[in-house]
Design a protein around this motif. Structure first.
Motif, PDB file in Angstrom:
ATOM      1  N   SER A  99      25.225  99.843  13.399  1.00 45.84           N
ATOM      2  CA  SER A  99      25.619  98.591  12.745  1.00 45.84           C
ATOM      3  C   SER A  99      24.908  97.423  13.419  1.00 45.84           C
ATOM      4  CB  SER A  99      27.133  98.390  12.877  1.00 45.84           C
ATOM      5  OG  SER A  99      27.480  98.183  14.230  1.00 45.84           O
ATOM      6  N   GLY A 100      25.110  96.251  12.856  1.00 40.28           N
ATOM      7  CA  GLY A 100      24.562  95.043  13.467  1.00 40.28           C
ATOM      8  C   GLY A 100      25.148  94.814  14.854  1.00 40.28           C
ATOM      9  N   ILE A 104      23.058  94.433  18.352  1.00 41.56           N
ATOM     10  CA  ILE A 104      23.194  93.258  19.228  1.00 41.56           C
ATOM     11  C   ILE A 104      23.669  93.709  20.616  1.00 41.56           C
ATOM     12  CG2 ILE A 104      24.482  91.102  19.584  1.00 41.56           C
ATOM     13  CD1 ILE A 104      24.586  91.023  16.378  1.00 41.56           C
ATOM     14  N   TYR A 126      29.842  85.942  16.316  1.00 45.05           N
ATOM     15  CA  TYR A 126      30.511  86.693  15.244  1.00 45.05           C
ATOM     16  C   TYR A 126      31.724  87.464  15.769  1.00 45.05           C
ATOM     17  CZ  TYR A 126      30.512  89.548  10.974  1.00 45.05           C
ATOM     18  OH  TYR A 126      30.837  90.156   9.795  1.00 45.05           O
ATOM     19  N   THR A 128      33.098  90.376  15.611  1.00 47.08           N
ATOM     20  CA  THR A 128      33.049  91.723  16.207  1.00 47.08           C
ATOM     21  C   THR A 128      32.438  91.710  17.603  1.00 47.08           C
ATOM     22  OG1 THR A 128      30.905  92.146  15.171  1.00 47.08           O
ATOM     23  CG2 THR A 128      32.845  92.920  13.980  1.00 47.08           C
ATOM     24  N   SER A 182      22.958  82.878  11.545  1.00 45.92           N
ATOM     25  CA  SER A 182      23.800  82.767  10.370  1.00 45.92           C
ATOM     26  C   SER A 182      25.180  82.232  10.738  1.00 45.92           C
ATOM     27  CB  SER A 182      23.902  84.143   9.730  1.00 45.92           C
ATOM     28  OG  SER A 182      24.919  84.153   8.788  1.00 45.92           O
ATOM     29  N   ASP A 215      20.650  86.609  17.095  1.00 45.93           N
ATOM     30  CA  ASP A 215      21.336  87.488  16.140  1.00 45.93           C
ATOM     31  C   ASP A 215      20.814  87.058  14.765  1.00 45.93           C
ATOM     32  OD1 ASP A 215      23.024  88.530  14.239  1.00 45.93           O
ATOM     33  OD2 ASP A 215      24.881  87.853  15.184  1.00 45.93           O
ATOM     34  N   CYS A 217      21.192  88.618  11.798  1.00 47.94           N
ATOM     35  CA  CYS A 217      21.908  89.192  10.650  1.00 47.94           C
ATOM     36  C   CYS A 217      21.953  88.200   9.481  1.00 47.94           C
ATOM     37  CB  CYS A 217      23.331  89.557  11.037  1.00 47.94           C
ATOM     38  SG  CYS A 217      23.445  91.074  11.983  1.00 47.94           S
ATOM     39  N   TYR A 218      21.609  88.650   8.307  1.00 41.82           N
ATOM     40  CA  TYR A 218      21.589  87.881   7.048  1.00 41.82           C
ATOM     41  C   TYR A 218      20.451  86.867   6.943  1.00 41.82           C
ATOM     42  CZ  TYR A 218      26.279  89.583   5.874  1.00 41.82           C
ATOM     43  OH  TYR A 218      27.359  90.352   5.575  1.00 41.82           O
ATOM     44  N   SER A 238      20.883  94.285  11.102  1.00 39.53           N
ATOM     45  CA  SER A 238      21.411  95.504  10.485  1.00 39.53           C
ATOM     46  C   SER A 238      20.561  95.936   9.293  1.00 39.53           C
ATOM     47  CB  SER A 238      22.834  95.217  10.007  1.00 39.53           C
ATOM     48  OG  SER A 238      23.264  96.208   9.103  1.00 39.53           O
ATOM     49  N   LYS A 241      22.006  95.248   5.765  1.00 34.27           N
ATOM     50  CA  LYS A 241      21.886  93.863   5.295  1.00 34.27           C
ATOM     51  C   LYS A 241      20.430  93.686   4.830  1.00 34.27           C
ATOM     52  CE  LYS A 241      25.751  92.239   8.064  1.00 34.27           C
ATOM     53  NZ  LYS A 241      26.167  91.437   9.233  1.00 34.27           N
TER      54      LYS A 241
HETATM   55  C1  LIG Z   1      27.291  91.217   9.975  1.00 39.76           C
HETATM   56  C2  LIG Z   1      27.035  90.421  11.191  1.00 39.76           C
HETATM   57  C3  LIG Z   1      27.144  90.966  12.471  1.00 39.76           C
HETATM   58  C4  LIG Z   1      27.666  92.337  12.714  1.00 39.76           C
HETATM   59  O1  LIG Z   1      27.089  93.328  11.967  1.00 39.76           O
HETATM   60  P1  LIG Z   1      27.914  94.624  11.562  1.00 39.76           P
HETATM   61  O2  LIG Z   1      26.890  95.457  10.921  1.00 39.76           O
HETATM   62  O3  LIG Z   1      29.006  94.182  10.662  1.00 39.76           O
HETATM   63  O4  LIG Z   1      28.421  95.211  12.831  1.00 39.76           O
HETATM   64  C5  LIG Z   1      26.819  90.175  13.542  1.00 39.76           C
HETATM   65  N1  LIG Z   1      26.420  88.903  13.385  1.00 39.76           N
HETATM   66  C6  LIG Z   1      26.331  88.345  12.181  1.00 39.76           C
HETATM   67  C7  LIG Z   1      25.883  86.920  12.062  1.00 39.76           C
HETATM   68  C8  LIG Z   1      26.617  89.081  11.049  1.00 39.76           C
HETATM   69  O5  LIG Z   1      26.521  88.522   9.845  1.00 39.76           O
END
Ligand SMILES: *Cc1c(COP(=O)(O)O)cnc(C)c1O
Length: 430
Positions: A99-100, A104, A126, A128, A182, A215, A217-218, A238, A241
């Motif tokens: 996963s993302g 990270i 984020y 998580t 993001s 990071d 992601c997106y 990820s 994504k």
């Molecule tokens: C989705 C996301 C994550 C985490 O990715 P997962 O695949 O859901 O674990 C981390 N940072 C950002 C900005 C995200 O959008």
């Protein structure tokens, strides 16, 4: 022609004619912005295509390996393509990155050692990642347990990175800075690569040895440059994504300076083994095909997000970004104002998905998140948020975060569906 289409919406989906009319008007309003998106995807398609040609990608790259996965030429070719597109020395693109958050984490654990400090430049990261840092819950082996400290600087005026505070917060212990491009589950705007470029220069001026991590992601392919092209040392994201193009079945990536990517790889497998193992099990073609399609798919998502912003704005809701605002990721936030609004929005979107349209998502606890979350995702790949999805934590002001969409047509249908569901429950007035 249009009139007939309106009838079809009514006949097949029972959409209120006034809602359909408003959607058509909203779409016309955003045509000029869609054209700009086409230019970005055209540019990024060229970038990706050139990398495929440079590394002479052929049929034999698509077969896979088993067991250790030593000398998997498909995997190695794909990593060269990624490194080229992101302008980095090296890439790690693996199905074994789950996963993302995992991607990270590899970067954080790969670089940081006991006694080091991590500094976040964009407030808390984020949700998580809180259990990774050890700021919430007791994730086994979190960074705090390893004696790695964490500090953050909130965004400053106009939601820009607060450079004076960042410079003050940097100490000799600061080994790594983290910038989340993001917005995550917040209302703040996302950070443009142009701004990241300036921040890198200033952080490196204080101490050139600090590892600058993003990071991403997106963010991938939403602009014509990526953070690693402006001096960022290490970056992760990820494959379910943006860069997986809706085709990659699982995985994550890390790109950056060779030394740092190798440090992350040592954490993924084991020291000494690093990036040299990792069977691809016959799935290489999907990762190539997904990356090839990614610029176009991201553009579809962006067009969908822009349409959604205009449509919900016209319905009287607060949205972020605004329809005409420059976009640097694929997320569209809509303030639904009430818990009922958020739930009805997500359930409506799900009803018009290609997969699991017959089930209704409910707010629930999710591993890694603090608040209860509702998630609508009628996706082909579990949890893939490059496919049309909407989610949000059940906390004020009940913001729905919408992202993805393999086709803008699906986004339009799903979003009218979300509004229709809100209308049915008396949460919208026409
Ligand atoms: C989705 C996301 C994550 C985490 O990715 P997962 O695949 O859901 O674990 C981390 N940072 C950002 C900005 C995200 O959008």
């Amino acid at each position: 022609m249009l009139l007939e289409l309106n009838n079809v919406y009514e006949r097949y989906f029972n959409f209120h004619p006034q809602l359909v009319r408003l959607a058509e008007e909203s779409e016309k309003q955003v045509y000029p912005i869609w054209e700009e998106i086409d230019q970005i995807s055209q540019f990024n398609q060229i970038k990706v295509l050139r990398a495929f040609q440079k590394y002479r990608i052929s049929d034999y790259h698509f077969s896979g390996s088993t067991g250790y996965g030593y000398g998997d030429v498909g995997r190695e070719g794909l990593e060269e393509v990624y490194a080229d597109v992101f302008g980095t020395e090296k890439a790690l693109v693996r199905l074994q990155i789950s996963s993302g958050t995992h991607a990270i984490s590899l970067c954080l654990y790969g670089i940081l050692r006991p006694g080091d400090e991590l500094l976040s430049l964009t407030g808390d990261p984020y949700d998580t990642l809180e259990e990774v840092l050890g700021t919430r819950g007791g994730g086994y082996g979190n960074l705090k347990e390893w004696g790695i400290t964490y500090k953050k600087v909130e965004l400053g005026p106009e939601d820009k990175i607060d450079m004076p505070s960042v410079i003050k917060a940097i100490t000799p212990k600061t080994r790594m800075v983290l910038l989340q491009r993001s917005r995550g589950y917040t209302w703040r705007p996302s950070i443009a690569v142009e701004e990241i470029a300036k921040v890198v220069v200033e952080v490196k001026r204080v101490n050139p040895n600090i590892v600058f991590f993003v990071d991403n992601c997106y963010g991938e392919f939403s602009q014509i440059i990526e953070p690693t092209e402006v001096g960022v040392d290490l970056m992760a994201g990820s494959l379910i994504k943006n860069p997986g193009g809706g085709i990659a079945p699982t995985g994550g990536y890390v790109v950056g300076k060779e030394k740092y990517v190798k440090m992350a790889a040592a954490r993924l497998t084991a020291p000494g083994i690093g990036e040299k193992v990792g069977a691809t099990l016959g799935l290489n073609r999907l990762l190539y095909q997904g990356f090839y399609l990614a610029p176009h798919v991201v553009a579809q998502s962006l067009k969908g997000a822009i349409f959604t912003a205009q449509f919900f704005k016209n319905l009287g809701f607060e949205v972020s970004p605004e329809p005409k605002e420059k976009r640097v990721d694929i997320i569209q936030a809509i303030k639904t104002n009430t818990p009922e609004g958020l739930v009805a929005f997500c359930q409506g979107l799900q009803k018009f998905s290609p997969v699991d349209s017959h089930v209704s998502p409910q707010p629930a606890e999710q591993p890694g998140y603090g608040d209860r979350i509702i998630m609508a995702a009628g996706a082909f790949i579990q949890g893939a948020s490059i496919e049309l999805s909407a989610d949000g934590p059940l906390r004020e002001p009940y913001i729905a975060y919408l992202q993805g969409g393999l086709t803008k047509e699906q986004v339009k249908i799903g979003v009218i569906g979300a509004a229709q569901n809100m209308l049915n429950e008396g949460l919208i007035t026409l």
